[in-house]
Design an enzyme around this catalytic site. Structure first.
Site, PDB file in Angstrom:
ATOM      1  CD  GLU A 184      34.051  13.975  84.935  1.00  0.00           C
ATOM      2  OE1 GLU A 184      33.747  15.141  85.226  1.00  0.00           O
ATOM      3  OE2 GLU A 184      35.126  13.682  84.385  1.00  0.00           O
ATOM      4  CD  GLU A 215      35.164  13.290  79.915  1.00  0.00           C
ATOM      5  OE1 GLU A 215      35.833  14.161  80.527  1.00  0.00           O
ATOM      6  OE2 GLU A 215      33.919  13.268  79.919  1.00  0.00           O
TER       7      GLU A 215
HETATM    8  C1  FCB Z   1      35.280  16.519  82.464  1.00  0.00           C
HETATM    9  C2  FCB Z   1      33.930  16.605  81.802  1.00  0.00           C
HETATM   10  C3  FCB Z   1      33.983  17.042  80.363  1.00  0.00           C
HETATM   11  C4  FCB Z   1      35.004  18.126  80.138  1.00  0.00           C
HETATM   12  C5  FCB Z   1      36.340  17.721  80.716  1.00  0.00           C
HETATM   13  C6  FCB Z   1      37.441  18.704  80.489  1.00  0.00           C
HETATM   14  O1  FCB Z   1      35.128  16.723  83.837  1.00  0.00           O
HETATM   15  O2  FCB Z   1      33.287  15.353  81.862  1.00  0.00           O
HETATM   16  O3  FCB Z   1      32.698  17.444  79.977  1.00  0.00           O
HETATM   17  O4  FCB Z   1      34.562  19.307  80.678  1.00  0.00           O
HETATM   18  O5  FCB Z   1      36.212  17.480  82.089  1.00  0.00           O
END
Ligand code: FCB
Length: 449
Positions: A166, A354
């Site tokens: 990110e 994620e």
């Molecule tokens: C993302 C991050 C991760 C975690 C999630 C909830 O933005 O990559 O580290 O904090 O959100």
């Protein structure tokens, strides 16, 4: 009930990052990171906590790998702490840090769990911040050296690599809003940081091609949240489109098209925010990758607003089911994003690197949590992932954020995302209902909806 059968070989995993779980912030020769410095600064973290101990994974990693084996997952995404490897960012190696990850990777492989390593999940060595951090173009080169070193030492053992996690968040929350480390509020710097992060990604990919075995693959994990208009009025639609430029296209375009989005750049130029870009940089940022990682949690909705001087957009939050982060539960957005990536950007394999949710967990007398909300969140999102596959998206795996309740950045320990609950007083882990459910999903390679 319908059973959605996923493709053979699909990766079912969980994801974590170094600073959020490892602890041992100053042990065995590890250098200070910008997150150590930031969390040690009073007033920065909601509950006044820090990642000094976190889940103590640096000491409990064997146990955590056993939990993954019990979960029956076949993949694990984790990040490598740069200052654990090179305490000052460049120069002297910390052998003990390298050994930690080597042992972790060996233990995963012994249990048939495919390691996916992220090289940068926001914990820059403080020594490099002292030299200007990501605002300094040299940091891109130092990152590539650090990456190349790991490709040499672990390239044969880690089949899946991610350069950055990110870059949107690292750049803007770190350098424009100041919510994250290094906590700066300098928009112009944030935009320059975007460019250096993307440049460092391309340099690392180039090094990877020379060093890593051909069987190993590399990509990047992006924050990809759909930016949608509050109404279908043209001005709201235009505002959402501008936000999409900032959040999504600012990264996708230089990676897959070798250019920055024209509309966003016009805005940057008129506000004197455009970064310095050297000739050839955009060939570097577009260095071909093997896959793209998608971090998806929710969508954002915008209205046109004159109050916002940069993009003329204001986020609105209509009533909806929301997680403890305030994020709308919007599974359809995952399908939309995956299909869009194929339509507008790439046919390369995708991974959901994620997806997950924080909810106010309540532990029962036996320490476990009946987290129906989280289970339902995951189930609905997997249904949408399946739909995307059925519509031709080459999705190869899905990683739940997160394996463990952990240090959620500026929110400290107030936002549990884990499949496993962590009792931070005892460091004991407990399977939540969502973990037991996810174990079934992984075992069957299928989701019941
Ligand atoms: C993302 C991050 C991760 C975690 C999630 C909830 O933005 O990559 O580290 O904090 O959100």
């Amino acid at each position: 009930m319908v059973l959605l059968q996923f493709p053979a070989g699909f990766l079912w995993g969980t994801a974590t990052s170094a600073y959020q779980i490892e602890g041992a912030w100053n042990e065995d020769g590890k250098g200070e990171s910008i997150w150590d410095r930031f969390a040690h600064t009073s007033g920065k973290i909601a509950d006044g906590s820090n990642g000094d101990v976190a889940c103590d994974h640096y000491h409990l990693w064997r146990e955590d790998v056993d939990y993954m084996a019990q979960l029956g997952v076949n993949a694990y995404r984790f990040s490598i702490s740069w200052p654990r490897i090179f305490p000052a960012g460049t120069g002297r190696l910390n052998q003990k840090g390298l050994d930690f990850y080597r042992r972790l990777v060996a233990a995963l492989r012994e249990r048939g769990i495919t390691p996916m390593a992220t090289l940068y999940h926001w914990d820059l060595p403080q020594a490099l911040q002292d030299k200007g951090g990501w605002g300094n173009r040299d940091t891109a080169g130092w990152f590539a050296e650090y990456a190349a070193f790991l490709f040499q030492r672990l390239g044969g053992e880690i089949p899946l690599w991610i350069t950055h996690n990110e870059p949107f968040v690292a750049a803007f929350l770190g350098h424009a809003t100041g919510e994250d480390a290094p906590g700066l509020r300098r928009p112009r710097l944030a935009v320059q940081v975007v460019h250096h992060l993307l440049l460092s990604h391309g340099l690392a990919v180039r090094a990877f091609r020379q060093i890593a075995p051909a069987s190993a693959k590399i990509g990047i994990a992006l924050f990809l949240w759909p930016q949608e208009p509050a109404t279908d009025r043209p001005r709201d639609m235009a505002a959402a489109r501008r936000m999409d430029g900032l959040v999504n296209r600012q990264f996708l375009d230089p990676l897959f098209k070798g250019r920055y989005p024209e509309d966003l750049w016009r805005t940057y130029r008129t506000r004197f925010l455009a970064p310095k870009v050297a000739s050839g940089d955009l060939e570097t940022t577009a260095e071909p990758v093997d896959f793209l990682g998608v971090n998806y949690y929710t969508r954002m909705i915008h209205r046109a607003s004159l109050l916002d001087p940069l993009l003329g957009a204001r986020e609105v939050k209509p009533p909806a089911k929301r997680t403890l982060m305030g994020w709308e539960v919007y599974p359809q957005g995952l399908y939309n994003m995956l299909v869009r990536l194929k339509r507008e950007y790439t046919d390369l394999p995708l991974y959901v690197t994620e997806n997950g949710a924080a909810f106010a967990d309540v532990a029962g007398p036996d320490g476990t949590v009946e987290d129906v909300d989280r289970l339902e969140y995951l189930r609905l999102h997997l249904g949408q992932a399946y739909r995307a596959i059925a519509d031709g998206v080459d999705l190869r795996g899905y990683f739940v954020w997160s394996l463990l309740d952990n240090f959620e950045w500026a929110h400290g320990y107030t936002k549990p995302f884990g499949l496993l609950r962590v009792d931070f007083a005892t460091q004991k882990r407990y399977f939540k209902a969502s973990a037991r459910w996810f174990a079934e999903v992984a075992r069957k390679n299928a989701v019941e909806v």
